[in-house]
Design an enzyme around this catalytic site. Structure first.
Site, PDB file in Angstrom:
ATOM      1  N   GLY A  31       0.816  -1.214   0.000  1.00 48.99           N
ATOM      2  CA  GLY A  31       0.000   0.000   0.000  1.00 48.99           C
ATOM      3  C   GLY A  31       0.844   1.256   0.000  1.00 48.99           C
ATOM      4  O   GLY A  31       2.021   1.227  -0.357  1.00 48.99           O
ATOM      5  N   LEU A  33       0.442   3.646  -2.038  1.00 47.75           N
ATOM      6  CA  LEU A  33       0.836   3.587  -3.449  1.00 47.75           C
ATOM      7  C   LEU A  33       1.334   4.938  -3.954  1.00 47.75           C
ATOM      8  O   LEU A  33       0.773   5.982  -3.635  1.00 47.75           O
ATOM      9  CB  LEU A  33      -0.358   3.130  -4.302  1.00 47.75           C
ATOM     10  CG  LEU A  33      -0.964   1.768  -3.941  1.00 47.75           C
ATOM     11  CD1 LEU A  33      -2.058   1.395  -4.941  1.00 47.75           C
ATOM     12  CD2 LEU A  33       0.091   0.670  -3.883  1.00 47.75           C
ATOM     13  N   GLY A  36       5.658   4.898  -8.447  1.00 47.98           N
ATOM     14  CA  GLY A  36       6.405   3.662  -8.711  1.00 47.98           C
ATOM     15  C   GLY A  36       5.458   2.470  -8.789  1.00 47.98           C
ATOM     16  O   GLY A  36       5.534   1.647  -9.712  1.00 47.98           O
ATOM     17  N   HIS A  37       4.531   2.380  -7.813  1.00 51.95           N
ATOM     18  CA  HIS A  37       3.554   1.282  -7.854  1.00 51.95           C
ATOM     19  C   HIS A  37       2.684   1.402  -9.100  1.00 51.95           C
ATOM     20  O   HIS A  37       2.316   0.394  -9.710  1.00 51.95           O
ATOM     21  CB  HIS A  37       2.620   1.328  -6.636  1.00 51.95           C
ATOM     22  CG  HIS A  37       3.302   1.083  -5.329  1.00 51.95           C
ATOM     23  ND1 HIS A  37       3.506   2.062  -4.402  1.00 51.95           N
ATOM     24  CD2 HIS A  37       3.811  -0.063  -4.798  1.00 51.95           C
ATOM     25  CE1 HIS A  37       4.110   1.559  -3.343  1.00 51.95           C
ATOM     26  NE2 HIS A  37       4.315   0.268  -3.559  1.00 51.95           N
ATOM     27  N   GLN A  64       7.697  -9.365   7.857  1.00 51.86           N
ATOM     28  CA  GLN A  64       8.931  -8.956   7.174  1.00 51.86           C
ATOM     29  C   GLN A  64       9.591  -7.749   7.820  1.00 51.86           C
ATOM     30  O   GLN A  64      10.604  -7.249   7.329  1.00 51.86           O
ATOM     31  CB  GLN A  64       8.678  -8.724   5.684  1.00 51.86           C
ATOM     32  CG  GLN A  64       7.858  -7.499   5.319  1.00 51.86           C
ATOM     33  CD  GLN A  64       7.515  -7.476   3.845  1.00 51.86           C
ATOM     34  OE1 GLN A  64       6.671  -8.213   3.365  1.00 51.86           O
ATOM     35  NE2 GLN A  64       8.184  -6.605   3.086  1.00 51.86           N
ATOM     36  N   GLY A 148       8.963  -4.513  -8.654  1.00 51.37           N
ATOM     37  CA  GLY A 148       9.845  -3.404  -9.034  1.00 51.37           C
ATOM     38  C   GLY A 148      11.301  -3.789  -8.852  1.00 51.37           C
ATOM     39  O   GLY A 148      11.656  -4.479  -7.889  1.00 51.37           O
ATOM     40  N   SER A 186       9.678   5.590  -3.108  1.00 51.72           N
ATOM     41  CA  SER A 186       9.469   4.616  -2.041  1.00 51.72           C
ATOM     42  C   SER A 186       8.397   5.168  -1.109  1.00 51.72           C
ATOM     43  O   SER A 186       8.308   6.388  -0.903  1.00 51.72           O
ATOM     44  CB  SER A 186      10.777   4.435  -1.257  1.00 51.72           C
ATOM     45  OG  SER A 186      10.505   3.850  -0.005  1.00 51.72           O
ATOM     46  N   ARG A 188       8.514   5.070   1.882  1.00 50.18           N
ATOM     47  CA  ARG A 188       9.190   5.665   3.046  1.00 50.18           C
ATOM     48  C   ARG A 188       9.576   7.116   2.807  1.00 50.18           C
ATOM     49  O   ARG A 188       9.894   7.835   3.764  1.00 50.18           O
ATOM     50  CB  ARG A 188      10.467   4.888   3.376  1.00 50.18           C
ATOM     51  CG  ARG A 188      10.192   3.476   3.852  1.00 50.18           C
ATOM     52  CD  ARG A 188      11.479   2.692   3.960  1.00 50.18           C
ATOM     53  NE  ARG A 188      11.216   1.282   4.006  1.00 50.18           N
ATOM     54  CZ  ARG A 188      10.951   0.604   5.117  1.00 50.18           C
ATOM     55  NH1 ARG A 188      10.950   1.221   6.261  1.00 50.18           N
ATOM     56  NH2 ARG A 188      10.706  -0.677   5.066  1.00 50.18           N
TER      57      ARG A 188
HETATM   58  O1  PAF Z   1       7.894  -5.091  -2.007  1.00 53.10           O
HETATM   59  C1  PAF Z   1       6.941  -5.067  -1.188  1.00 53.10           C
HETATM   60  O2  PAF Z   1       6.163  -4.111  -1.119  1.00 53.10           O
HETATM   61  C2  PAF Z   1       6.750  -6.247  -0.242  1.00 53.10           C
HETATM   62  O3  PAF Z   1       7.958  -6.767   0.163  1.00 53.10           O
HETATM   63  C3  PAF Z   1       5.844  -7.342  -0.839  1.00 53.10           C
HETATM   64  C4  PAF Z   1       6.476  -7.981  -2.042  1.00 53.10           C
HETATM   65  C5  PAF Z   1       4.489  -6.743  -1.190  1.00 53.10           C
HETATM   66  C6  PAF Z   1       5.629  -8.437   0.217  1.00 53.10           C
HETATM   67  O4  PAF Z   1       5.017  -7.944   1.362  1.00 53.10           O
END
Ligand code: PAF
Length: 277
Positions: A31, A33, A36-37, A64, A148, A186, A188
């Site tokens: 999310g 977004l 880039g997305h 993660q 990406g 990004s 971030r």
């Molecule tokens: O690249 C990301 O945004 C995340 O690592 C992914 C691939 C959606 C997995 O949570």
């Protein structure tokens, strides 16, 4: 556009799409977004064509994040994300509240590519990524999944997972979208305010310098790039490395075809980037 939140409903739809012989293209995201997305989504939409289906998953995957504070601070903008997806002609947004049953105790590990760089600095990160991507592949059953290039090591690890675990998914790579000064887009970046944002442009500057320095010795080049980046008061480098683009093994000479990987903290924000040399 369908708004799917339950894994079971997602799987019911994907079974039907598969029975109908439709191409299903997945864009996995966390999310927040940005442009880039959108470049990944546009690629997916084009690939799916008129008869195919594009699914964007939006899920901030807790497993993660090795730092719980980072997980908490991760931007969440689901309503705006859905609007962007709708405008891009996405067929379904899959935004589950959770993907893990209580007591979940199974995960996926990769024991070569994932051990270094991001894997070293963020223990458990790639196990979390692979596990959630494998779950998404099971639930969405995509024919293609679009990622990406910005997360170069992530892509290498997922490619290895697809190969080693026989997922019938074709991985599609899209080049990194960049701001005007070259900073990789990004989610971030919204946390980079004022002077931090200015200092962050030293990352693309380091990439430019590396590209001008192909065929230099890697050790000398790494020192120069680190010096350049750390000349900014709030930048500290986690790693700078030049690797073989397939094996991700460090190389001695920065020649064409090798890949520069870098990660640095700009104030409290950790950024990664990479480029072909
Ligand atoms: O690249 C990301 O945004 C995340 O690592 C992914 C691939 C959606 C997995 O949570």
């Amino acid at each position: 556009m369908k708004n799917l939140t339950s894994p079971q409903t997602m799987q019911r739809h994907s079974r039907r799409w598969q029975r109908d012989g439709r191409r299903v293209v997945l864009v996995p995201t966390m999310g927040a977004l940005h442009e880039g997305h959108l470049s990944l989504i546009r690629r997916a939409r084009k690939l799916a064509g008129e008869d195919g289906v594009t699914v964007v998953s939006v899920y901030v995957n807790p497993t993660q994040f090795n730092d719980p504070k980072d997980f908490k601070k991760y931007p969440r903008t689901l309503a705006a994300d859905k609007e962007l997806c709708r405008a891009e002609g996405v067929d379904a947004v899959f935004a589950p509240l959770t993907l893990y049953p209580v007591g979940a105790s199974v995960g996926i590990e990769e024991n070569d590519l994932a051990l270094q760089f991001e894997g070293e600095h963020r223990p458990g990160h790639f196990a979390g990524v692979m596990t959630v991507v494998a779950k998404l592949f099971h639930l969405v059953q995509p024919t293609e999944a679009v990622f990406g290039e910005k997360d170069f090591q992530q892509v290498a690890v997922i490619r290895r997972m697809i190969r080693d675990l026989d997922f019938p998914v074709r991985l599609i790579l899209v080049p990194t979208a960049r701001e005007v000064d070259g900073l990789a887009m990004s989610s971030r970046n919204v946390r980079l305010k004022g002077r931090l944002r200015e200092q962050a442009s030293v990352l693309p500057a380091a990439i430019r310098l590396a590209k001008e320095s192909v065929s230099d010795s890697v050790e000398g080049l790494k020192r120069r790039l680190k010096r350049l980046m750390e000349a900014q008061p709030d930048v500290s480098v986690d790693y700078v490395e030049v690797v073989d683009a397939d094996s991700l093994r460090p190389v001695r000479k920065a020649v064409r075809g090798t890949r520069l990987l870098l990660a640095a903290r700009v104030g409290p924000v950790r950024l990664i980037d990479n480029s072909a040399l």
